[in-house]
Scaffold this motif. Sequence first.
Motif, PDB file in Angstrom:
ATOM      1  N   ALA A 110       0.828  -1.211   0.000  1.00 38.98           N
ATOM      2  CA  ALA A 110       0.000   0.000   0.000  1.00 38.98           C
ATOM      3  C   ALA A 110       0.856   1.252   0.000  1.00 38.98           C
ATOM      4  CB  ALA A 110      -0.950  -0.005   1.201  1.00 38.98           C
ATOM      5  N   GLY A 111       1.965   1.199  -0.764  1.00 34.98           N
ATOM      6  CA  GLY A 111       2.702   2.416  -1.072  1.00 34.98           C
ATOM      7  C   GLY A 111       1.948   3.161  -2.152  1.00 34.98           C
ATOM      8  N   ILE A 112       2.557   4.182  -2.730  1.00 31.29           N
ATOM      9  CA  ILE A 112       1.838   4.994  -3.706  1.00 31.29           C
ATOM     10  C   ILE A 112       1.472   4.175  -4.942  1.00 31.29           C
ATOM     11  CG2 ILE A 112       3.845   5.928  -4.921  1.00 31.29           C
ATOM     12  CD1 ILE A 112       0.578   7.756  -3.902  1.00 31.29           C
ATOM     13  N   SER A 113       2.328   3.267  -5.376  1.00 30.46           N
ATOM     14  CA  SER A 113       2.013   2.467  -6.556  1.00 30.46           C
ATOM     15  C   SER A 113       0.816   1.555  -6.295  1.00 30.46           C
ATOM     16  CB  SER A 113       3.226   1.630  -6.972  1.00 30.46           C
ATOM     17  OG  SER A 113       4.267   2.441  -7.458  1.00 30.46           O
ATOM     18  N   GLY A 114       0.832   0.821  -5.175  1.00 35.93           N
ATOM     19  CA  GLY A 114      -0.255  -0.095  -4.882  1.00 35.93           C
ATOM     20  C   GLY A 114      -1.581   0.611  -4.694  1.00 35.93           C
ATOM     21  N   LEU A 115      -1.582   1.716  -3.960  1.00 37.65           N
ATOM     22  CA  LEU A 115      -2.826   2.450  -3.737  1.00 37.65           C
ATOM     23  C   LEU A 115      -3.376   3.034  -5.031  1.00 37.65           C
ATOM     24  CD1 LEU A 115      -1.942   4.322  -0.427  1.00 37.65           C
ATOM     25  CD2 LEU A 115      -3.601   2.471  -0.696  1.00 37.65           C
ATOM     26  N   LEU A 139     -10.901   3.880  -0.294  1.00 33.49           N
ATOM     27  CA  LEU A 139     -10.958   2.428  -0.478  1.00 33.49           C
ATOM     28  C   LEU A 139     -11.550   1.721   0.732  1.00 33.49           C
ATOM     29  CD1 LEU A 139      -7.493   1.815  -2.181  1.00 33.49           C
ATOM     30  CD2 LEU A 139      -9.729   1.916  -3.291  1.00 33.49           C
ATOM     31  N   GLY A 140     -11.460   2.351   1.897  1.00 33.53           N
ATOM     32  CA  GLY A 140     -12.080   1.806   3.099  1.00 33.53           C
ATOM     33  C   GLY A 140     -11.524   0.454   3.498  1.00 33.53           C
ATOM     34  N   ASN A 141     -12.445  -0.512   3.751  1.00 34.55           N
ATOM     35  CA  ASN A 141     -12.002  -1.808   4.259  1.00 34.55           C
ATOM     36  C   ASN A 141     -11.363  -2.696   3.205  1.00 34.55           C
ATOM     37  OD1 ASN A 141     -14.193  -2.649   2.770  1.00 34.55           O
ATOM     38  ND2 ASN A 141     -15.436  -3.269   4.534  1.00 34.55           N
ATOM     39  N   LYS A 142     -11.202  -2.191   1.989  1.00 30.99           N
ATOM     40  CA  LYS A 142     -10.439  -2.938   0.989  1.00 30.99           C
ATOM     41  C   LYS A 142      -8.945  -2.927   1.306  1.00 30.99           C
ATOM     42  CE  LYS A 142     -13.604  -2.090  -2.922  1.00 30.99           C
ATOM     43  NZ  LYS A 142     -13.960  -3.493  -3.188  1.00 30.99           N
TER      44      LYS A 142
END
Length: 546
Positions: A72-77, A303-306
């Motif tokens: 969940a770095g910038i690429s993943g997010l 994205l919340g709970n994702k």
Amino acid sequence: MATISNDIIFSPPQTLLRPSLYSPTSFFSSSSPKFPPTRRNPILRCSVAKESTASPPQIRDSTTLDCVVVGAGISGLCIAQALSTKHPNAAPNFAVTEARDRVGGNIITKERDGYLWEEGPNSFQPSDPMLTMVVDSGLKDELVLGDPNAPRFVLWNGKLRPVPGKPSDLPFFDLMSIGGKFRAGFGALGIRPPPPPGREESVEEFVRRNLGDEVFERLIEPFCSGVYAGDPSKLSMKAAFGKVWRLEKNGGSIIGGTFKALQERNAASKPPRDPRLPKPKGQTVGSFRKGLTMLPDAIAARLGNKVKLSWKLLSISKLDTGEYSLTYETPEGIVSLQCKTVVLTIPSYVASTLLRPQSAAAADALSKFYYPPVAAVSVSYPKEAIRSDCMIDGELKGFGQLHPRTQGVETLGTIYSSSLFPNRAPPGRVLLLNYIGGATNPGILSKSDNELVEAVDRDLRKILINPNAQDPFVLGVRLWPQAIPQFLVGHLDLLDAAKASLKDTGFEGLFLGGNYVSGVALGRCVEGAYEVAAEVSDFLTKRVYK
């Protein structure tokens, strides 16, 4: 975590840094100038457990997800947000998993005592893909842009010299001699040696051959330090600066390729620009009112709970059904997810360890990418500490300065943070973000925080700060042991080999992402995210749901 990735100091004629990695920063609460305490051990963004004493998988999510994005770095997010906004029908059910307890990866913004500073990426180039991500994240009104007319400087022969910002500046700037300018002009027109047949050129070889020694030594070498913290004698021109490399390849020369690209662009019909997007003026860089961390935080909130935090990926396996099973160590115990596609946005060396049981060849290729160490040192001085000859209209103005390795200073460059964006320092103070280390100076790993601050302060007093100025107020020292991935000669071949090996072993539907794939600038990570999301959508549409 894993890499600095973003414009470290200057990105193509503009951005001033960006990194990513993992170690807690040192803070100093006293108002008196102090040097930082001993550095603590770094924390990986996505690590692989060597052993687990936990019981076998006890929790299995019965839902088969369309995609799991690991990291969940910038690429993943941004890949996740692109799936949500651009491909909602192809991948409606997805998750983003992160080993750490926060999102953002290498983006780290800190605020204290009236200061706001970055310890990873510092800014981004406001391209349309980047602005689309900003608008879709609800941050349009939080966007701040630097002054496009602010100068950028390169240290040469003891003086900070402005870099030309537009073609009309070329005849007048004093960073190069008249002979060097003529050599560059003739070379750009194609009056230079031809490229060597059958061999990939380094950045140094390409630039010296096309534009001459002065352009390389006074512009490109410090630029490579600013963007990659790299060694231009080893960086691949094709991989690191592919747009310029393609100009010569497609047009016979840099100028010829430029004209050809303009003709093709004018002839091609392109969709109208999204009316929601801001219109930046000139070549500038962007951030947000409360720093870059606003972007990952905003995406994660949407994205919340994702988004699953503190989920450490232990293994990946391919099922007989063609789907994937991912096993995690989580706060709730061992959890397994089943999904149709996987995107790994973790560092290449972490991906290598995870993939070795499935494909030794892919793991070997991914293990060969090099990430040198870089330290970000944020310090403040009173305004009167700035040398008078470095002031413009009584103020420190500009994006920052770059230092060629030949000029006798250790620091790679300095960003004028308090001049670049508003409200970054209290009145009467200047905030300077300095980068030190890189591929040509890995010895910073053995230095203490105190020694890194002393090195930066020593260099600044040679260039920007009055020698008799008071000691700096130190805000933070963050060492990234494995910072920016180096796009060395052979980089693209290694990346292709890794992808081919995964395909050959039946791992279609597993995608590689992140800055070692897309490019190290923060903006390129976002552009790459849209590209990967499109690949995932295409795979699901054509291969899974056909």
